[in-house]
Motif scaffolding. Structure first.
Motif, PDB file in Angstrom:
ATOM      1  N   MET A  39       0.832  -1.192   0.000  1.00  0.00           N
ATOM      2  CA  MET A  39       0.000   0.000   0.000  1.00  0.00           C
ATOM      3  C   MET A  39       0.877   1.256   0.000  1.00  0.00           C
ATOM      4  O   MET A  39       0.593   2.227  -0.692  1.00  0.00           O
ATOM      5  N   GLU A  40       1.963   1.237   0.771  1.00  0.00           N
ATOM      6  CA  GLU A  40       2.870   2.387   0.822  1.00  0.00           C
ATOM      7  C   GLU A  40       3.479   2.657  -0.552  1.00  0.00           C
ATOM      8  O   GLU A  40       3.531   3.806  -0.996  1.00  0.00           O
ATOM      9  N   GLN A  41       3.916   1.618  -1.239  1.00  0.00           N
ATOM     10  CA  GLN A  41       4.497   1.789  -2.570  1.00  0.00           C
ATOM     11  C   GLN A  41       3.457   2.306  -3.556  1.00  0.00           C
ATOM     12  O   GLN A  41       3.752   3.148  -4.399  1.00  0.00           O
ATOM     13  N   THR A  42       2.242   1.814  -3.432  1.00  0.00           N
ATOM     14  CA  THR A  42       1.158   2.276  -4.297  1.00  0.00           C
ATOM     15  C   THR A  42       0.895   3.756  -4.073  1.00  0.00           C
ATOM     16  O   THR A  42       0.758   4.521  -5.036  1.00  0.00           O
ATOM     17  N   MET A  43       0.858   4.190  -2.828  1.00  0.00           N
ATOM     18  CA  MET A  43       0.620   5.597  -2.528  1.00  0.00           C
ATOM     19  C   MET A  43       1.746   6.476  -3.037  1.00  0.00           C
ATOM     20  O   MET A  43       1.505   7.587  -3.537  1.00  0.00           O
TER      21      MET A  43
END
Length: 85
Positions: A39-43
């Motif tokens: 999720m962090e990489q996606t954000m």
């Protein structure tokens, strides 16, 4: 921390490469590329897209879309050109 990771992630995603240290890989689901990201990489990626001057397509790939892309060539091509799947 974020700026260094952001640049590395951006390079990995757009070049569609995978390295052991990055923990990011692109898999294919019936021929459709999909990024395995947190999720962090996606954000971080979305933040880059928003700050860029280009338009981007982000797809949340589901089974219905994968199956439809098997029959619809134009959908399959659009998915392959998406910025993030």
């Amino acid at each position: 921390m974020f700026s260094k990771n952001k640049l590395r992630f951006k390079n990995l995603l757009f070049n569609r490469v995978s390295t052991p240290s990055s923990k990011i890989s692109i898999i294919k689901i019936l021929g459709i590329p999909a990024a395995q990201v947190t999720m962090e990489q996606t954000m971080l990626c979305i933040e880059e897209f928003v700050n860029s001057e280009k338009s981007h397509l982000i797809v949340t790939l589901g089974t219905e879309m994968v199956m439809a892309a098997r029959k619809k060539y134009d959908l399959q091509q659009m998915l392959k050109k998406a910025s993030l799947i």
